[in-house]
Design a protein around this motif. Structure first.
Motif, PDB file in Angstrom:
ATOM      1  N   SER A 137      40.587  30.315  44.311  1.00  0.00           N
ATOM      2  CA  SER A 137      41.967  30.264  43.817  1.00  0.00           C
ATOM      3  C   SER A 137      42.756  31.481  44.267  1.00  0.00           C
ATOM      4  O   SER A 137      43.954  31.383  44.577  1.00  0.00           O
ATOM      5  CB  SER A 137      41.975  30.154  42.288  1.00  0.00           C
ATOM      6  N   GLY A 138      42.092  32.636  44.335  1.00  0.00           N
ATOM      7  CA  GLY A 138      42.766  33.841  44.810  1.00  0.00           C
ATOM      8  C   GLY A 138      43.161  33.729  46.275  1.00  0.00           C
ATOM      9  O   GLY A 138      44.251  34.156  46.669  1.00  0.00           O
ATOM     10  N   CYS A 139      42.275  33.138  47.081  1.00  0.00           N
ATOM     11  CA  CYS A 139      42.600  32.937  48.501  1.00  0.00           C
ATOM     12  C   CYS A 139      43.794  32.003  48.652  1.00  0.00           C
ATOM     13  O   CYS A 139      44.706  32.250  49.463  1.00  0.00           O
ATOM     14  CB  CYS A 139      41.388  32.363  49.237  1.00  0.00           C
ATOM     15  N   CYS A 140      43.811  30.924  47.876  1.00  0.00           N
ATOM     16  CA  CYS A 140      44.909  29.960  47.958  1.00  0.00           C
ATOM     17  C   CYS A 140      46.234  30.565  47.497  1.00  0.00           C
ATOM     18  O   CYS A 140      47.302  30.242  48.029  1.00  0.00           O
ATOM     19  CB  CYS A 140      44.592  28.728  47.124  1.00  0.00           C
ATOM     20  N   THR A 141      46.150  31.453  46.513  1.00  0.00           N
ATOM     21  CA  THR A 141      47.375  32.011  45.941  1.00  0.00           C
ATOM     22  C   THR A 141      47.890  33.210  46.713  1.00  0.00           C
ATOM     23  O   THR A 141      49.091  33.304  47.006  1.00  0.00           O
ATOM     24  CB  THR A 141      47.127  32.421  44.474  1.00  0.00           C
ATOM     25  N   PHE A 142      46.997  34.150  47.059  1.00  0.00           N
ATOM     26  CA  PHE A 142      47.448  35.419  47.611  1.00  0.00           C
ATOM     27  C   PHE A 142      47.249  35.579  49.111  1.00  0.00           C
ATOM     28  O   PHE A 142      47.775  36.518  49.704  1.00  0.00           O
ATOM     29  CB  PHE A 142      46.746  36.571  46.882  1.00  0.00           C
ATOM     30  N   LEU A 143      46.483  34.684  49.731  1.00  0.00           N
ATOM     31  CA  LEU A 143      46.281  34.776  51.173  1.00  0.00           C
ATOM     32  C   LEU A 143      47.030  33.692  51.937  1.00  0.00           C
ATOM     33  O   LEU A 143      47.363  33.875  53.110  1.00  0.00           O
ATOM     34  CB  LEU A 143      44.784  34.689  51.516  1.00  0.00           C
ATOM     35  N   TYR A 144      47.285  32.585  51.288  1.00  0.00           N
ATOM     36  CA  TYR A 144      47.991  31.491  51.949  1.00  0.00           C
ATOM     37  C   TYR A 144      49.449  31.904  52.204  1.00  0.00           C
ATOM     38  O   TYR A 144      50.184  32.214  51.258  1.00  0.00           O
ATOM     39  CB  TYR A 144      47.943  30.231  51.092  1.00  0.00           C
ATOM     40  N   PRO A 145      49.869  31.924  53.467  1.00  0.00           N
ATOM     41  CA  PRO A 145      51.226  32.411  53.780  1.00  0.00           C
ATOM     42  C   PRO A 145      52.339  31.586  53.140  1.00  0.00           C
ATOM     43  O   PRO A 145      53.425  32.103  52.881  1.00  0.00           O
ATOM     44  CB  PRO A 145      51.288  32.305  55.316  1.00  0.00           C
ATOM     45  N   GLY A 146      52.065  30.312  52.875  1.00  0.00           N
ATOM     46  CA  GLY A 146      53.108  29.462  52.336  1.00  0.00           C
ATOM     47  C   GLY A 146      53.265  29.506  50.835  1.00  0.00           C
ATOM     48  O   GLY A 146      54.140  28.826  50.276  1.00  0.00           O
ATOM     49  N   ALA A 147      52.447  30.310  50.168  1.00  0.00           N
ATOM     50  CA  ALA A 147      52.531  30.384  48.708  1.00  0.00           C
ATOM     51  C   ALA A 147      53.843  31.042  48.289  1.00  0.00           C
ATOM     52  O   ALA A 147      54.282  32.032  48.874  1.00  0.00           O
ATOM     53  CB  ALA A 147      51.349  31.164  48.149  1.00  0.00           C
ATOM     54  N   ARG A 152      52.944  33.486  42.939  1.00  0.00           N
ATOM     55  CA  ARG A 152      52.069  34.658  42.981  1.00  0.00           C
ATOM     56  C   ARG A 152      52.356  35.588  41.800  1.00  0.00           C
ATOM     57  O   ARG A 152      51.443  36.143  41.187  1.00  0.00           O
ATOM     58  CB  ARG A 152      52.277  35.422  44.289  1.00  0.00           C
ATOM     59  N   GLU A 153      53.628  35.749  41.516  1.00  0.00           N
ATOM     60  CA  GLU A 153      54.032  36.624  40.418  1.00  0.00           C
ATOM     61  C   GLU A 153      53.483  36.137  39.076  1.00  0.00           C
ATOM     62  O   GLU A 153      53.037  36.930  38.243  1.00  0.00           O
ATOM     63  CB  GLU A 153      55.557  36.681  40.371  1.00  0.00           C
ATOM     64  N   ALA A 154      53.491  34.823  38.905  1.00  0.00           N
ATOM     65  CA  ALA A 154      53.003  34.256  37.650  1.00  0.00           C
ATOM     66  C   ALA A 154      51.475  34.325  37.557  1.00  0.00           C
ATOM     67  O   ALA A 154      50.917  34.489  36.472  1.00  0.00           O
ATOM     68  CB  ALA A 154      53.461  32.808  37.525  1.00  0.00           C
ATOM     69  N   CYS A 155      50.799  34.218  38.697  1.00  0.00           N
ATOM     70  CA  CYS A 155      49.330  34.159  38.701  1.00  0.00           C
ATOM     71  C   CYS A 155      48.666  35.532  38.674  1.00  0.00           C
ATOM     72  O   CYS A 155      47.511  35.640  38.240  1.00  0.00           O
ATOM     73  CB  CYS A 155      48.847  33.401  39.930  1.00  0.00           C
ATOM     74  N   LEU A 156      49.361  36.550  39.140  1.00  0.00           N
ATOM     75  CA  LEU A 156      48.732  37.862  39.284  1.00  0.00           C
ATOM     76  C   LEU A 156      48.108  38.410  38.009  1.00  0.00           C
ATOM     77  O   LEU A 156      46.952  38.855  38.031  1.00  0.00           O
ATOM     78  CB  LEU A 156      49.748  38.864  39.857  1.00  0.00           C
ATOM     79  N   PRO A 157      48.811  38.401  36.849  1.00  0.00           N
ATOM     80  CA  PRO A 157      48.171  38.938  35.633  1.00  0.00           C
ATOM     81  C   PRO A 157      46.900  38.176  35.253  1.00  0.00           C
ATOM     82  O   PRO A 157      45.920  38.783  34.813  1.00  0.00           O
ATOM     83  CB  PRO A 157      49.261  38.787  34.564  1.00  0.00           C
ATOM     84  N   TYR A 158      46.920  36.863  35.415  1.00  0.00           N
ATOM     85  CA  TYR A 158      45.752  36.055  35.076  1.00  0.00           C
ATOM     86  C   TYR A 158      44.614  36.300  36.070  1.00  0.00           C
ATOM     87  O   TYR A 158      43.446  36.342  35.684  1.00  0.00           O
ATOM     88  CB  TYR A 158      46.126  34.572  35.050  1.00  0.00           C
ATOM     89  N   HIS A 159      44.969  36.449  37.336  1.00  0.00           N
ATOM     90  CA  HIS A 159      43.963  36.738  38.364  1.00  0.00           C
ATOM     91  C   HIS A 159      43.238  38.046  38.053  1.00  0.00           C
ATOM     92  O   HIS A 159      42.006  38.120  38.117  1.00  0.00           O
ATOM     93  CB  HIS A 159      44.646  36.816  39.731  1.00  0.00           C
ATOM     94  N   SER A 160      44.005  39.061  37.693  1.00  0.00           N
ATOM     95  CA  SER A 160      43.412  40.361  37.376  1.00  0.00           C
ATOM     96  C   SER A 160      42.576  40.295  36.099  1.00  0.00           C
ATOM     97  O   SER A 160      41.453  40.827  36.049  1.00  0.00           O
ATOM     98  CB  SER A 160      44.515  41.407  37.224  1.00  0.00           C
ATOM     99  N   MET A 161      43.099  39.641  35.074  1.00  0.00           N
ATOM    100  CA  MET A 161      42.404  39.564  33.792  1.00  0.00           C
ATOM    101  C   MET A 161      41.108  38.771  33.916  1.00  0.00           C
ATOM    102  O   MET A 161      40.054  39.182  33.402  1.00  0.00           O
ATOM    103  CB  MET A 161      43.315  38.922  32.749  1.00  0.00           C
ATOM    104  N   ILE A 162      41.166  37.628  34.596  1.00  0.00           N
ATOM    105  CA  ILE A 162      39.964  36.804  34.754  1.00  0.00           C
ATOM    106  C   ILE A 162      38.935  37.514  35.615  1.00  0.00           C
ATOM    107  O   ILE A 162      37.727  37.467  35.331  1.00  0.00           O
ATOM    108  CB  ILE A 162      40.340  35.438  35.360  1.00  0.00           C
ATOM    109  N   GLY A 163      39.378  38.202  36.653  1.00  0.00           N
ATOM    110  CA  GLY A 163      38.446  38.948  37.494  1.00  0.00           C
ATOM    111  C   GLY A 163      37.702  40.013  36.718  1.00  0.00           C
ATOM    112  O   GLY A 163      36.489  40.194  36.876  1.00  0.00           O
ATOM    113  N   LEU A 164      38.421  40.721  35.856  1.00  0.00           N
ATOM    114  CA  LEU A 164      37.782  41.741  35.027  1.00  0.00           C
ATOM    115  C   LEU A 164      36.812  41.107  34.034  1.00  0.00           C
ATOM    116  O   LEU A 164      35.731  41.645  33.758  1.00  0.00           O
ATOM    117  CB  LEU A 164      38.848  42.542  34.290  1.00  0.00           C
ATOM    118  N   GLY A 165      37.185  39.931  33.503  1.00  0.00           N
ATOM    119  CA  GLY A 165      36.292  39.225  32.584  1.00  0.00           C
ATOM    120  C   GLY A 165      35.011  38.780  33.262  1.00  0.00           C
ATOM    121  O   GLY A 165      33.918  38.861  32.681  1.00  0.00           O
ATOM    122  N   ILE A 166      35.119  38.312  34.507  1.00  0.00           N
ATOM    123  CA  ILE A 166      33.933  37.885  35.259  1.00  0.00           C
ATOM    124  C   ILE A 166      33.019  39.080  35.517  1.00  0.00           C
ATOM    125  O   ILE A 166      31.789  38.977  35.414  1.00  0.00           O
ATOM    126  CB  ILE A 166      34.349  37.220  36.578  1.00  0.00           C
TER     127      ILE A 166
END
Length: 242
Positions: A137-147, A152-166
């Motif tokens: 999901s991180g690749c699709c959101t933050f690496l895909y040029p067309g995103a 990205r702005e909406a997903c970033l806090p969740y991406h960081s929080m979930i990553g820390l939880g994992i």
């Protein structure tokens, strides 16, 4: 430690904390290698002992994952370089974890044991699945040029929080696994008509690995919690492009 390049504010993490984190992050892997090599029949891939499993899992899901998590907090490089390192370190974590999982499955298969029966194995499986989903999901959101930037702005806090939880779940799984390995060592000693005192040094080593892993994991959370420990410039402090 100061940032590199005019676009960076500089790394404000104290040098002693940076050194402490780096030493404590790599120490569990070295101690587990010593533990498996000196006490648990070495590192072999013949199905006789699953000793590669703890080494690779700790290296992958705690060491490489923590380094990736803190890439944007500790390293005074450009945003593009940190982004690349973030992905590469996650790929290293995924590779180690996949091989570590294969090692224990191969051991169970050769010795006629069922897989995924213990609480440790369930936690590990959940951590691996979440890690894979998070990475894709991180690749699709933050690496895909067309995103879209808004997405990205909406997903970033969740991406960081979930990553820390994992990472937290991975550290917990490692601690459960260390305790499980230690209990097996005690059982093997008693089966050989020995006493607990005969493996005191191994138990001390195992407990030390557990405490260091716990302390190192807490240190990661402390660094992440400190918002001043960041290398983003002021105008990009809430940047979306990891």
């Amino acid at each position: 430690m100061r940032g590199v390049g005019s676009e960076e504010r500089g790394v404000h993490i104290p040098l002693w904390l940076f050194v402490l984190y780096q030493l404590s992050s790599v120490l569990p892997t070295f101690l587990i290698v010593y533990w498996m090599w000196y006490y648990r029949d070495g590192l072999v891939w013949d199905g006789s002992a699953p000793n590669w499993h703890p080494v690779l899992m700790v290296t992958g899901l705690t060491y490489f994952t923590s380094q990736s998590l803190l890439t944007f907090r500790l390293l005074p490089f450009s945003r593009a370089v940190k982004k690349a390192l973030h992905v590469i370190l996650h790929l290293c974590a995924a590779t180690c974890s996949a091989i570590g999982l294969a090692a224990v499955v191969e051991f169970h298969k050769k010795n006629g044991h069922a897989n995924f029966l213990s609480f440790h194995s369930w936690c590990g499986l959940v951590a691996l699945v979440l890690f894979a989903v998070q990475f894709l999901s991180g690749c699709c959101t933050f690496l895909y040029p067309g995103a879209r930037t808004e997405h990205r702005e909406a997903c970033l806090p969740y991406h960081s929080m979930i990553g820390l939880g994992i990472f937290g779940l991975s550290a917990l799984t490692s601690l459960i696994g260390i305790n499980e390995k230690m209990q097996l060592a005690l059982h093997d000693c008693r089966e050989c008509n020995g006493t607990d005192e005969e493996i005191t040094s191994e138990i001390v080593l195992a407990n030390s690995v557990g405490f260091i892993t716990l302390g190192f994991s807490c240190l990661v959370f402390v660094i992440v919690a400190q918002r001043r420990y960041t290398t983003f410039p002021q105008r990009q402090k809430h940047s979306l492009l990891l």
